[in-house]
Design a protein around this motif. Structure first.
Motif, mmCIF file in Angstrom:
data_model
loop_
_atom_site.group_PDB
_atom_site.id
_atom_site.type_symbol
_atom_site.label_atom_id
_atom_site.label_comp_id
_atom_site.label_asym_id
_atom_site.label_seq_id
_atom_site.Cartn_x
_atom_site.Cartn_y
_atom_site.Cartn_z
ATOM 1 N N GLU A 1 44.008 -3.851 -44.711
ATOM 2 C CA GLU A 1 44.733 -4.421 -43.573
ATOM 3 C C GLU A 1 44.227 -5.782 -43.148
ATOM 4 O O GLU A 1 44.909 -6.488 -42.417
ATOM 5 N N GLU B 1 44.072 -12.291 -44.213
ATOM 6 C CA GLU B 1 45.126 -11.337 -44.559
ATOM 7 C C GLU B 1 44.540 -10.203 -45.389
ATOM 8 O O GLU B 1 43.679 -10.417 -46.234
ATOM 9 N N LYS C 1 46.311 -5.445 -49.047
ATOM 10 C CA LYS C 1 47.465 -4.582 -49.313
ATOM 11 C C LYS C 1 48.706 -5.419 -49.627
ATOM 12 O O LYS C 1 49.502 -5.058 -50.494
ATOM 13 N N ILE C 2 48.851 -6.531 -48.970
ATOM 14 C CA ILE C 2 49.988 -7.420 -49.220
ATOM 15 C C ILE C 2 49.968 -7.905 -50.665
ATOM 16 O O ILE C 2 51.003 -7.919 -51.344
ATOM 17 N N THR C 3 48.809 -8.275 -51.155
ATOM 18 C CA THR C 3 48.683 -8.732 -52.540
ATOM 19 C C THR C 3 48.961 -7.593 -53.505
ATOM 20 O O THR C 3 49.674 -7.769 -54.499
ATOM 21 N N GLU D 1 50.838 -5.055 -53.028
ATOM 22 C CA GLU D 1 52.273 -4.774 -52.995
ATOM 23 C C GLU D 1 53.063 -5.802 -53.806
ATOM 24 O O GLU D 1 54.055 -5.463 -54.441
ATOM 25 N N LYS D 2 52.609 -7.061 -53.803
ATOM 26 C CA LYS D 2 53.264 -8.086 -54.612
ATOM 27 C C LYS D 2 53.094 -7.789 -56.100
ATOM 28 O O LYS D 2 54.021 -7.973 -56.891
#
Length: 102
Positions: free
Chosen positions: A13, A19, A22-24, A26-27
């Protein structure tokens, strides 16, 4: 058929100054070819490892939050939770260096 992957990371998170990863993840793994689940703290491990997966992605440096307070290491996760399961374990880290990999 999707490749099931369990991602174990102490910085999913993020925080106020950066940042989360998790965002990476997910990409990278967000397509139809992957079914991804996450473990963000050690209290989730017992339940998460009961579900069969095709592979594990493990952050090698676990020093944030509950992981850090309880002095968890990636070696402990592997030895106590993953090594007997069979699927491959992929090690990753943003801060991997000669000193942190011992």
């Amino acid at each position: 058929m999707a490749y099931s992957l369990l991602i174990i990371d102490d910085d999913l998170e993020g925080s106020n100054d950066h940042e989360g990863r998790k965002i990476t993840y997910e990409k990278v793994f967000g397509g139809d070819g992957f079914n991804v689940s996450y473990v963000s703290n050690p209290s989730e491990l017992n339940i998460a490892v009961q579900t069969p997966v095709d592979g594990y992605l493990l952050d090698i440096i676990l020093d944030k939050g509950q992981w850090g307070r309880e002095r968890w290491t990636s070696k402990r996760v592997i030895d106590d939770y993953l090594s007997s399961k069979g699927p491959p374990i992929f090690l990753v880290s943003q801060g991997w260096s000669e000193d942190t990999s011992r």
